[in-house]
Motif scaffolding. Sequence first.
Motif, short mmCIF file in Angstrom:
data_model
loop_
_atom_site.label_atom_id
_atom_site.label_comp_id
_atom_site.label_asym_id
_atom_site.label_seq_id
_atom_site.Cartn_x
_atom_site.Cartn_y
_atom_site.Cartn_z
N PRO A 188 0.80 -1.24 0.00
CA PRO A 188 0.00 0.00 0.00
C PRO A 188 0.83 1.28 0.00
N LYS A 189 1.92 1.30 0.73
CA LYS A 189 2.72 2.52 0.81
C LYS A 189 3.46 2.78 -0.50
N ALA A 190 4.12 1.77 -1.05
CA ALA A 190 4.89 1.93 -2.28
C ALA A 190 4.02 2.02 -3.53
N ASP A 191 2.88 1.31 -3.52
CA ASP A 191 2.00 1.30 -4.69
C ASP A 191 1.19 2.58 -4.83
N GLY A 200 -9.76 12.03 -26.79
CA GLY A 200 -9.57 10.73 -26.16
C GLY A 200 -9.25 10.85 -24.69
N GLN A 201 -8.20 10.18 -24.27
CA GLN A 201 -7.85 10.11 -22.85
C GLN A 201 -6.80 11.14 -22.42
N LYS A 202 -6.56 12.14 -23.24
CA LYS A 202 -5.49 13.11 -22.96
C LYS A 202 -5.58 13.70 -21.55
N PHE A 203 -6.75 14.12 -21.14
CA PHE A 203 -6.88 14.78 -19.85
C PHE A 203 -6.78 13.77 -18.69
N THR A 204 -7.24 12.56 -18.92
CA THR A 204 -7.09 11.50 -17.91
C THR A 204 -5.61 11.20 -17.73
N LEU A 205 -4.87 11.12 -18.82
CA LEU A 205 -3.43 10.86 -18.75
C LEU A 205 -2.70 12.00 -18.05
N ARG A 206 -3.12 13.23 -18.30
CA ARG A 206 -2.52 14.38 -17.60
C ARG A 206 -2.77 14.31 -16.10
N LEU A 207 -3.96 13.90 -15.72
CA LEU A 207 -4.29 13.75 -14.31
C LEU A 207 -3.40 12.69 -13.66
N ILE A 208 -3.26 11.55 -14.31
CA ILE A 208 -2.41 10.48 -13.78
C ILE A 208 -0.96 10.96 -13.66
N LYS A 209 -0.50 11.71 -14.66
CA LYS A 209 0.86 12.25 -14.61
C LYS A 209 1.03 13.15 -13.39
N ARG A 210 0.07 14.02 -13.17
CA ARG A 210 0.14 14.94 -12.01
C ARG A 210 0.08 14.17 -10.69
N LEU A 211 -0.78 13.18 -10.62
CA LEU A 211 -0.86 12.36 -9.40
C LEU A 211 0.47 11.66 -9.14
N GLY A 212 1.13 11.21 -10.21
CA GLY A 212 2.42 10.56 -10.08
C GLY A 212 3.53 11.51 -9.66
N GLU A 213 3.37 12.79 -9.95
CA GLU A 213 4.35 13.79 -9.54
C GLU A 213 4.23 14.13 -8.06
N THR A 214 3.06 13.91 -7.50
CA THR A 214 2.83 14.28 -6.10
C THR A 214 2.69 13.08 -5.17
N GLY A 215 2.64 11.88 -5.72
CA GLY A 215 2.49 10.68 -4.91
C GLY A 215 2.79 9.44 -5.74
N HIS A 216 2.51 8.30 -5.16
CA HIS A 216 2.76 7.02 -5.84
C HIS A 216 1.52 6.58 -6.62
N VAL A 217 1.73 6.19 -7.88
CA VAL A 217 0.68 5.67 -8.74
C VAL A 217 1.22 4.42 -9.42
N THR A 218 0.44 3.34 -9.39
CA THR A 218 0.85 2.09 -10.03
C THR A 218 -0.16 1.73 -11.11
N LEU A 219 0.35 1.59 -12.34
CA LEU A 219 -0.47 1.16 -13.48
C LEU A 219 -0.39 -0.36 -13.57
#
Length: 131
Positions: free
Chosen positions: A13-16, A87-106
């Motif tokens: 949970p912490k790393a993911d 398409g998914q451009k804005f969703t991908l931007r959101l995921i990118k931003r979330l990854g810059e501020t925390g951990h995100v696992t695809l």
Amino acid sequence: MLKTKSVSSSIDPKADGLRILATRFRGRGLPSDRYDVWMPSLGPSEQLLADVMQGRITWKAFAKAYEAELFMDGPVDDRSETIKNHGQKFTLRLIKRLGETGHVTLMCHCGEDEPQCHRHLLRKLIDSRKI
């Protein structure tokens, strides 16, 4: 931090951090506690996945077509004159931003050590300047 992982791999949970299942199919019997959010629109289309899995197209052709699918306009764009979703451009931007501020696992159903998996392409695209 943005990383990739198989949905069947152990959960940390912490790393993911936020665990995103990026597949068209959730999978029968897959417990919902294996992921935080299921985003089927980030998975390749059923036809594209079948084409690469059955050897009808190369991995390189799959990668190019998969990226094109992610930016493909949909019916909402057809009905909008000025603001387009692309398409998914804005969703991908959101995921990118979330990854810059925390951990995100695809995540997807491919094995942890599978080098030809769309989740790796997705991560590379999100990390690129295209997003």
